[in-house]
Design an enzyme around this catalytic site. Structure first.
Site, PDB file in Angstrom:
ATOM      1  N   ASP A 151       0.852  -1.192   0.000  1.00 60.50           N
ATOM      2  CA  ASP A 151       0.000   0.000   0.000  1.00 60.50           C
ATOM      3  C   ASP A 151       0.885   1.237   0.000  1.00 60.50           C
ATOM      4  O   ASP A 151       1.666   1.440   0.925  1.00 60.50           O
ATOM      5  CB  ASP A 151      -0.911   0.008   1.230  1.00 60.50           C
ATOM      6  CG  ASP A 151      -2.055   0.996   1.109  1.00 60.50           C
ATOM      7  OD1 ASP A 151      -1.832   2.115   0.594  1.00 60.50           O
ATOM      8  OD2 ASP A 151      -3.172   0.658   1.529  1.00 60.50           O
ATOM      9  N   ILE A 202       0.293   3.481   6.482  1.00 60.52           N
ATOM     10  CA  ILE A 202      -0.721   3.550   7.540  1.00 60.52           C
ATOM     11  C   ILE A 202      -1.774   4.584   7.166  1.00 60.52           C
ATOM     12  O   ILE A 202      -1.455   5.729   6.864  1.00 60.52           O
ATOM     13  CB  ILE A 202      -0.087   3.920   8.893  1.00 60.52           C
ATOM     14  CG1 ILE A 202       0.756   2.751   9.401  1.00 60.52           C
ATOM     15  CG2 ILE A 202      -1.146   4.287   9.920  1.00 60.52           C
ATOM     16  CD1 ILE A 202       1.412   2.989  10.733  1.00 60.52           C
ATOM     17  N   HIS A 203      -3.035   4.162   7.199  1.00 55.83           N
ATOM     18  CA  HIS A 203      -4.164   5.059   6.943  1.00 55.83           C
ATOM     19  C   HIS A 203      -5.410   4.431   7.540  1.00 55.83           C
ATOM     20  O   HIS A 203      -5.341   3.372   8.170  1.00 55.83           O
ATOM     21  CB  HIS A 203      -4.320   5.341   5.443  1.00 55.83           C
ATOM     22  CG  HIS A 203      -4.485   4.109   4.619  1.00 55.83           C
ATOM     23  ND1 HIS A 203      -5.720   3.543   4.377  1.00 55.83           N
ATOM     24  CD2 HIS A 203      -3.582   3.304   4.016  1.00 55.83           C
ATOM     25  CE1 HIS A 203      -5.561   2.471   3.638  1.00 55.83           C
ATOM     26  NE2 HIS A 203      -4.278   2.289   3.412  1.00 55.83           N
ATOM     27  N   GLY A 204      -6.543   5.034   7.362  1.00 58.82           N
ATOM     28  CA  GLY A 204      -7.777   4.614   8.021  1.00 58.82           C
ATOM     29  C   GLY A 204      -8.152   3.160   7.831  1.00 58.82           C
ATOM     30  O   GLY A 204      -8.533   2.487   8.775  1.00 58.82           O
TER      31      GLY A 204
END
Length: 157
Positions: A10, A14-16
């Site tokens: 990705d 780090i994300h939602g």
């Protein structure tokens, strides 16, 4: 011995989606980001550490240190590996990290990438890396969020 519960490509790391859906879905308690550039950027590391919920361990390492950590996971850890590009996973495999599956979650459009599947884009070099990962006996699929279906990439290559 601990286990790798998710290995995800990705661009955003780090994300939602990672912090909510994937953490809950996998039961992960240790996020390991493997990316040389991010590991060397103290500002980015501090921002990412703020996005991780309490009780979840975060390690941000380059490929060499990440490989060492992932080959000897402590017994109580359920590890989520995050990397920006497939080449990182190929290097981990070549360094002796045992992976059953790598999922593609977010590889966005860039000028050097072409559409690969829906909103996933990849360069020819990245597609060749997918082939090499698969040749090492590792399954690869596109799986953006846990409650949506996944798509094996073998036939897309």
């Amino acid at each position: 011995m601990g286990e790798i519960v998710l290995a995800r490509i990705d661009d955003r790391l780090i994300h939602g989606q990672v912090m909510t859906a994937w953490l809950q879905f996998t039961g992960g308690n240790h996020i390991v980001i493997v990316d040389d550039a991010t590991a060397g950027d103290e500002f980015t590391k501090s921002i990412m550490s703020m996005a991780v919920p309490n009780g979840i361990k975060l390690s941000i390492l380059g490929i060499a240190d990440g490989s060492a950590l992932l080959k000897d996971i402590p017994a109580n850890e359920k590890v989520i590996i995050l990397a920006k590009e497939p080449q990182t996973y190929l290097q981990l495999i070549e360094n002796g990290v045992k992976l059953d599956e790598v999922i593609i979650g977010g590889m966005g459009a860039r000028k050097d990438r072409k559409s690969f599947y829906k909103n996933i884009s990849a360069t020819e070099e990245e597609k060749e890396t997918f082939r090499k990962i698969i040749a090492n006996g590792v399954k690869m699929k596109i799986h953006v969020i846990p409650d949506q279906g996944s798509q094996a990439i073998d036939n897309l290559l």
